[in-house]
Enzyme design. Sequence first.
Site, short mmCIF file in Angstrom:
data_model
loop_
_atom_site.label_atom_id
_atom_site.label_comp_id
_atom_site.label_asym_id
_atom_site.label_seq_id
_atom_site.Cartn_x
_atom_site.Cartn_y
_atom_site.Cartn_z
CE LYS A 1 -3.25 2.70 2.77
NZ LYS A 1 -4.03 2.84 4.01
CD GLU B 1 -5.30 8.52 10.82
OE1 GLU B 1 -4.54 7.53 10.85
OE2 GLU B 1 -5.55 9.15 9.79
N GLY C 1 -10.41 3.94 4.60
CA GLY C 1 -11.58 3.58 3.84
C GLY C 1 -12.60 4.70 3.94
CD GLU D 1 -7.22 2.63 1.92
OE1 GLU D 1 -6.84 3.73 2.35
OE2 GLU D 1 -8.11 2.51 1.05
CB ALA E 1 -4.01 5.60 8.01
NE ARG F 1 -9.66 14.11 5.78
CZ ARG F 1 -10.39 13.05 6.12
NH1 ARG F 1 -11.50 13.22 6.78
NH2 ARG F 1 -10.00 11.83 5.77
N GLY G 1 -4.99 13.28 1.04
CA GLY G 1 -4.37 12.10 0.44
C GLY G 1 -5.30 10.90 0.45
#
Length: 441
Positions: free
Chosen positions: A197, A247, A264, A291, A352, A396, A410
């Site tokens: 990833k 997050e 996600g 993911e 992430a 953000r 992203g």
Amino acid sequence: MEPLRTDEVATSLVSRSARLSVPSVRAALTAVSRPRTLWTAPGEPTVVGGGAAVTVEADGPDRLSRVRERATELLDGADVDAPDVARPRFFGGLAFHEEATGRDPWADFPAARFVVPEVQLVFDDDEVWLTVTDAGADAGAVEARLDEVRADLDALSAVDPDGPPGVVGRHRTTSLDAWRESVDAAVSRIRAGDLRKVVLAQALDVELGRPASVPDLLARLGETYPECHRFLVEPATGASFLGATPERLVSLRGRDIETGALAGTTGRGDTDDEDAWLANELLASEKDNHEHELVAETIREQLDPLSAEVRVGERGIRKLATVQHLWTPIDATLERDEHVLSLVDALHPTPAVGGLPPADALGVIRETEPFDRGWYAAPVGWFDADGDGSFAVAIRSAVVAGSLATLFAGVGLVADSDPDAEWDEVQLKYRPILDELEREA
């Protein structure tokens, strides 16, 4: 008071506290001097900081251990007369990569910087606590400064906020054609087995109709995203870095860790039925669940060597004003005492915002992105003398300087990622900041 730098020797830190009355967080943030700090997170008191009694900076791969060592020296010897909630803390963050490039808009942001605010206001339920801190001053001088600041802040009155400044121009650092080429190249490497990833981001330069008011922008973000971590970190001069991120990277209280996997994404529906349909589609998405599981699995693996027990909750949906995310809560109990910066060091960058394997993914990010991430997608937060603390992932987010703002967003790429769908997701993730810059009052 002149701030203490990391290469200077402090004889002591002296802090004194008192209750006071302030009309609002916004009013406090407007009244304090740079460098300003804002930290507000679910379940935590809100903190506003102004000025810097102490500044600690570091660069390179050992930047967090160096920050911890210097900060511990200062906090261990501090003369503090304050309740626990009002004790002085270090606030700040670090760059996504180990070194700072000095490229715009990050010219004044080093690889890692943390400050103890000279003036710290803590909003805890119905109480507001003021703490004044100085390096090397005697207690009498700090108490006199406390009385002076308290009188000024007690005299604050509520002032009507400014409306959004409006957006008059936009410039993308990545064109759609360049994006498609970059995503196709990354997906080819994933399918070949070179990567599992990688997260690629974009930057959007925005020209505003007038200079933005940082306190007002943060207040509007708080109204729209009350469940997010809002933050402001800024140097003494130059741009301000702010955001409302969903997050959490990690929080530590004693030996109790809270974190989670957030990966996600889909949009919000115009009706309850459409919103539920989108959420169910996300929960059923093979691509998004793959993911997400990469992120959750890696966080478990990173915590396991430090923990007596790691507990993973049930995967679900986290709904925000403009998007919905897959979310898995994760908590743990440490096997021994640790400093929160050790956990930050272990977890950053999570898959992430980076990718897997980490070193290969970071190489792709450096080679591909035509802009400097700076502090975007990196840890921001605080720690105290006990080594407890709380950090979020700075997504953000935007850098704001007068009538210019640079927004960042992203997406995570896996084997079946589609360039156009990922492009649309990036545009969706600009909305939290963009909406509050251009929305009608």
